[in-house]
Scaffold this motif. Sequence first.
Motif, mmCIF file in Angstrom:
data_model
loop_
_atom_site.group_PDB
_atom_site.id
_atom_site.type_symbol
_atom_site.label_atom_id
_atom_site.label_comp_id
_atom_site.label_asym_id
_atom_site.label_seq_id
_atom_site.Cartn_x
_atom_site.Cartn_y
_atom_site.Cartn_z
ATOM 1 N N LEU A 104 -7.320 1.274 3.336
ATOM 2 C CA LEU A 104 -6.387 0.894 4.464
ATOM 3 C C LEU A 104 -5.045 1.884 4.300
ATOM 4 C CD1 LEU A 104 -5.450 -1.065 6.730
ATOM 5 C CD2 LEU A 104 -4.600 -2.546 5.050
ATOM 6 N N PHE A 105 -4.655 2.201 3.136
ATOM 7 C CA PHE A 105 -3.410 2.707 3.012
ATOM 8 C C PHE A 105 -3.660 4.397 3.519
ATOM 9 C CE2 PHE A 105 -0.251 5.547 0.752
ATOM 10 C CZ PHE A 105 0.928 4.855 0.952
ATOM 11 N N ALA A 106 -4.701 5.037 3.534
ATOM 12 C CA ALA A 106 -5.133 6.194 3.791
ATOM 13 C C ALA A 106 -5.364 6.429 5.220
ATOM 14 C CB ALA A 106 -6.741 6.606 3.311
ATOM 15 N N THR A 107 -5.574 5.393 5.918
ATOM 16 C CA THR A 107 -5.553 5.113 7.433
ATOM 17 C C THR A 107 -4.138 5.264 7.948
ATOM 18 O OG1 THR A 107 -7.560 3.749 7.364
ATOM 19 C CG2 THR A 107 -6.371 3.732 9.317
ATOM 20 N N GLN A 108 -3.293 4.327 7.066
ATOM 21 C CA GLN A 108 -1.860 4.347 7.552
ATOM 22 C C GLN A 108 -1.110 5.755 7.281
ATOM 23 O OE1 GLN A 108 0.110 1.139 5.417
ATOM 24 N NE2 GLN A 108 -1.146 -0.514 6.248
ATOM 25 N N GLN A 109 -1.451 6.554 6.354
ATOM 26 C CA GLN A 109 -0.945 7.700 5.982
ATOM 27 C C GLN A 109 -1.376 8.807 7.134
ATOM 28 O OE1 GLN A 109 -0.716 9.028 1.910
ATOM 29 N NE2 GLN A 109 -1.704 11.005 2.423
ATOM 30 N N GLU A 110 -2.773 8.776 7.371
ATOM 31 C CA GLU A 110 -3.138 9.679 8.444
ATOM 32 C C GLU A 110 -2.675 9.479 9.611
ATOM 33 O OE1 GLU A 110 -7.722 10.733 10.573
ATOM 34 O OE2 GLU A 110 -7.451 9.188 8.750
ATOM 35 N N LEU A 160 5.578 6.961 -7.279
ATOM 36 C CA LEU A 160 5.892 5.569 -6.769
ATOM 37 C C LEU A 160 4.689 5.180 -6.476
ATOM 38 C CD1 LEU A 160 8.087 4.155 -5.270
ATOM 39 C CD2 LEU A 160 7.814 5.147 -3.078
ATOM 40 N N GLY A 161 4.540 3.863 -7.197
ATOM 41 C CA GLY A 161 2.954 3.095 -7.004
ATOM 42 C C GLY A 161 1.859 3.863 -7.387
ATOM 43 N N ASP A 162 1.150 3.531 -6.871
ATOM 44 C CA ASP A 162 -0.390 4.207 -6.962
ATOM 45 C C ASP A 162 -0.468 5.584 -6.193
ATOM 46 O OD1 ASP A 162 -1.007 2.667 -9.107
ATOM 47 O OD2 ASP A 162 -2.026 1.465 -7.710
ATOM 48 N N GLU A 163 0.258 5.411 -5.088
ATOM 49 C CA GLU A 163 0.315 6.456 -3.822
ATOM 50 C C GLU A 163 1.354 5.988 -2.924
ATOM 51 O OE1 GLU A 163 -3.306 7.010 -1.906
ATOM 52 O OE2 GLU A 163 -3.813 4.672 -2.009
ATOM 53 N N ALA A 164 1.933 7.160 -2.385
ATOM 54 C CA ALA A 164 3.227 6.694 -1.325
ATOM 55 C C ALA A 164 3.250 8.000 -0.526
ATOM 56 C CB ALA A 164 4.387 6.475 -2.144
ATOM 57 N N PHE A 165 4.001 7.643 0.749
ATOM 58 C CA PHE A 165 4.251 8.807 1.657
ATOM 59 C C PHE A 165 5.742 8.255 2.330
ATOM 60 C CE2 PHE A 165 1.788 5.988 4.342
ATOM 61 C CZ PHE A 165 2.740 6.185 5.625
ATOM 62 N N LEU A 166 6.476 9.210 2.641
ATOM 63 C CA LEU A 166 7.664 9.096 3.578
ATOM 64 C C LEU A 166 7.662 9.878 4.847
ATOM 65 C CD1 LEU A 166 11.584 9.505 2.059
ATOM 66 C CD2 LEU A 166 10.701 10.703 4.227
ATOM 67 N N ASP A 167 8.119 9.282 5.949
ATOM 68 C CA ASP A 167 8.205 9.714 7.204
ATOM 69 C C ASP A 167 9.475 9.771 7.595
ATOM 70 O OD1 ASP A 167 7.385 11.098 9.529
ATOM 71 O OD2 ASP A 167 6.389 9.305 10.483
#
Length: 298
Positions: free
Chosen positions: A138-144, A228-235
């Motif tokens: 689910l996180f990969a979908t949000q990052q995409e 940051l956590g197990d994986e993270a991104f910034l927009d």
Amino acid sequence: MQRKAYVTGVAALLAALLAGCTGGSDDGGTTDDANPGDAGTATVTAEPGRYQTLPEACGVVDQDTLDSLLPGIRELPDEEQRDKAYEGTPTLTFDTDRKVGCRWKVESTEATDHLLVDFERVVSYDKTVSDDSEAERLFATQQEAADLPEPVSSSSVDPSGSPSSSSPSASSSSSTSTSTPSGSPSPPSSPSSPSSSTSTSPSGSASGSASPDGAAGAELQPRILEDLGDEAFLDDALSSSGSTAEQRTVTVAFRTSNVIVRIVYEEQPATVGTVPDSEELQDRAQKLAAQLADELAE
């Protein structure tokens, strides 16, 4: 007498045939209706996620952090208004064990600031897929969906913002200049476009108000975050509506085990023509994300 002997012989033959048909099950063999795969098949159940509950969203951000993110709180005229502002407003949810969130909005003489913090606990409905794996998907979908731009290497630019000699474009330019007739100066480079200071990435995210073309600008681009956590991104997106002031929206999302945390921090200046500082907003949002990650890890 002959008829009696015939009947007795037939009965003996039938008894022998019946014994032969049923004898297979006595020596441990399989019967016709047995399923050879039943004995060796075992259902493997995936491990559940680390988190079975979620924190109270409106209570996870302390007052000092809210003072930093929402400077207008300190300008509120009375204590009752300040207390209400600190409390925030819970987001609508139908299952607080799976998803919770809280919103804050404060206006000041300089800007209006919005803050959203939400938590989602992911549960897999497939017994063979773990909660962590489902949260990762689910996180990969949000990052995409965030459509982050390709990362820009800081080694490809020097401190002035110009390409370094090691970059392909610089090498090409060097080889071109040596192939021109002697004494022929190379054509001057065209000046930077004034609009480059507000250029956006293909995703519509602002490239940073500090120095969008240099190393500092690359560091402020929407990007994947480390540590940051197990994986993270910034927009980071800059938008405007007609004659109103430009609004900057910084989003920080991270995953820890089977919980996904999202922080959305927005600022719209009160004065038209004023652009919210990208570096400042990103720094505040990342500090809050680090605090929440530490609290989840405890």
